[in-house]
Design an enzyme around this catalytic site. Structure first.
Site, mmCIF file in Angstrom:
data_model
loop_
_atom_site.group_PDB
_atom_site.id
_atom_site.type_symbol
_atom_site.label_atom_id
_atom_site.label_comp_id
_atom_site.label_asym_id
_atom_site.label_seq_id
_atom_site.Cartn_x
_atom_site.Cartn_y
_atom_site.Cartn_z
ATOM 1 N N ARG A 248 0.912 -1.157 0.093
ATOM 2 C CA ARG A 248 -0.139 -0.057 -0.107
ATOM 3 C C ARG A 248 0.871 1.195 0.076
ATOM 4 N NH1 ARG A 248 -3.180 -2.638 -1.405
ATOM 5 N NH2 ARG A 248 -5.345 -3.604 -0.737
ATOM 6 N N GLU A 276 -2.739 7.875 -4.579
ATOM 7 C CA GLU A 276 -2.849 7.104 -5.663
ATOM 8 C C GLU A 276 -4.182 7.312 -6.675
ATOM 9 O OE1 GLU A 276 -2.040 2.719 -5.019
ATOM 10 O OE2 GLU A 276 -3.866 2.259 -6.305
ATOM 11 N N HIS A 295 -1.286 -0.112 -10.070
ATOM 12 C CA HIS A 295 -1.780 -1.068 -9.102
ATOM 13 C C HIS A 295 -2.363 -2.315 -9.842
ATOM 14 C CE1 HIS A 295 -3.946 -0.803 -4.862
ATOM 15 N NE2 HIS A 295 -3.689 -2.226 -5.295
#
Length: 337
Positions: A248, A276, A295
């Site tokens: 993360r 993000e 991602h």
């Protein structure tokens, strides 16, 4: 004869379309009864509420709304919530645990592609492939200069794993395919004997940071892990080390990492960032020694069917009275993604 419970799938439309192909739906129909609608992303819509009143099992995934007390009260027959994805945080509520339901996750199935991606990133980092790829676009005639560099190697590297999670464990196992000098692990909850049996060594964070050439992060996003790798920790890494983050974005101090990479002291391969995505004009995103991917390490496309299959395995075990493969408790959720 095995009882076939009423089941309802709760997830986004696109998730349902990708995760449940005909094989998964056929198997689900063999295990449970599916009414109309089979699937929904809105637990408050009248037709879904009627199905919810009869549902004994919910199969949830991305896009499932929070299972609040009011929604759970509308499902008096509910006995199990089988999550076809990794983290339960977006849908879990205090009421979910108070009901005493069986709650499972497919996080173990999702760990596989993340670990595979991480191994690929480690191999690329060992060869500095992401850095050389950026340089080669600018200076395509200079390829011969790299042939005699001693640092472009995956032989006898020291790799550090921060977080001996289900993904961290898989990465350690996969690293056995490389001739690494040493695999170091840091995790306050890990068993030193278990880590040693996997071919790694459990050490403190500072010792790991001072020694590793490639650092791979596998921490959950928790208040205690925010910026766990900050300016101090990054400063302990040797010159030329590569930071890999497939966990993360919040576990790394983005500003501190940007400073180190901009100075050319560290390199990075990042599948996740904080924020993000990175904002337009981000200096970190423009650096030639930083590789960013959007991602993608976790389950995507047909890989997500592996997680659906895992949830169906859990359903079959539940119906047979066998223990679950990956039950989630309120206490466990405090230290996992």
């Amino acid at each position: 004869m095995r009882h076939r419970p009423e089941a309802l799938l709760v997830m986004r439309r696109d998730t349902f379309g990708v995760q449940f192909g005909h094989l998964q739906l056929d198997r689900l129909r063999s295990l449970a009864r599916l009414g109309d609608p089979v699937w929904s992303e809105d637990l408050d819509e009248p037709s879904t509420r009627a199905r919810l009143a009869e549902a004994e099992v919910l199969l949830t995934s991305w896009g499932c709304p929070p299972l609040t007390a009011e929604r759970l009260d509308a499902a008096p027959r509910l006995r199990a919530v089988l999550h076809c994805a990794g983290s339960l945080r977006p849908l879990a509520s205090e009421a979910l645990w108070q009901r005493g339901l069986l709650v499972t996750s497919a996080a173990e199935a999702n760990a596989r592609p993340v670990a595979e991606y991480t191994l690929a990133a480690i191999i690329l980092a060992g060869k500095k492939a992401h850095v050389l790829a950026a340089q080669s676009r600018v200076r395509p005639a200079d390829w011969s200069a790299v042939q005699h560099r001693e640092d472009l190697s995956n032989y006898r590297r020291v790799v550090g794993i921060v977080g001996y999670s289900r993904i961290g464990r898989r990465v350690v196992d996969l690293l056995r395919t490389l001739d690494t000098a040493e695999i170091l692990v840091t995790d306050p909850y890990a068993d030193p004997a278990e880590v040693a049996a996997a071919g790694a060594r459990l050490v403190g964070l500072d010792e790991l940071l001072r020694r590793v050439e490639i650092l791979s992060l596998h921490l959950p996003a928790l208040p205690a892990t925010r910026h766990a790798i900050g300016a101090r920790e990054l400063g302990l890494l040797p010159d030329g080390a590569t930071v890999i983050n497939t966990a993360r974005g919040s576990v790394v101090d983005t500003d501190a990492l940007e400073r180190e990479c901009a100075a050319g002291r560290l390199d990075a391969i990042l599948d996740v960032t904080d924020p993000e995505p990175l904002p337009p004009g981000s200096r970190l995103a423009a650096l030639p020694n930083v590789m960013l991917t959007p991602h993608i390490a976790g389950s995507l496309g047909t890989e997500t069917r592996r997680m659906a299959d895992h949830a169906l395995d859990e359903l079959e075990r539940h119906l047979d009275g066998r223990p679950p493969l990956d039950a989630v408790t309120h206490e466990a959720l405090a230290v996992r993604a």
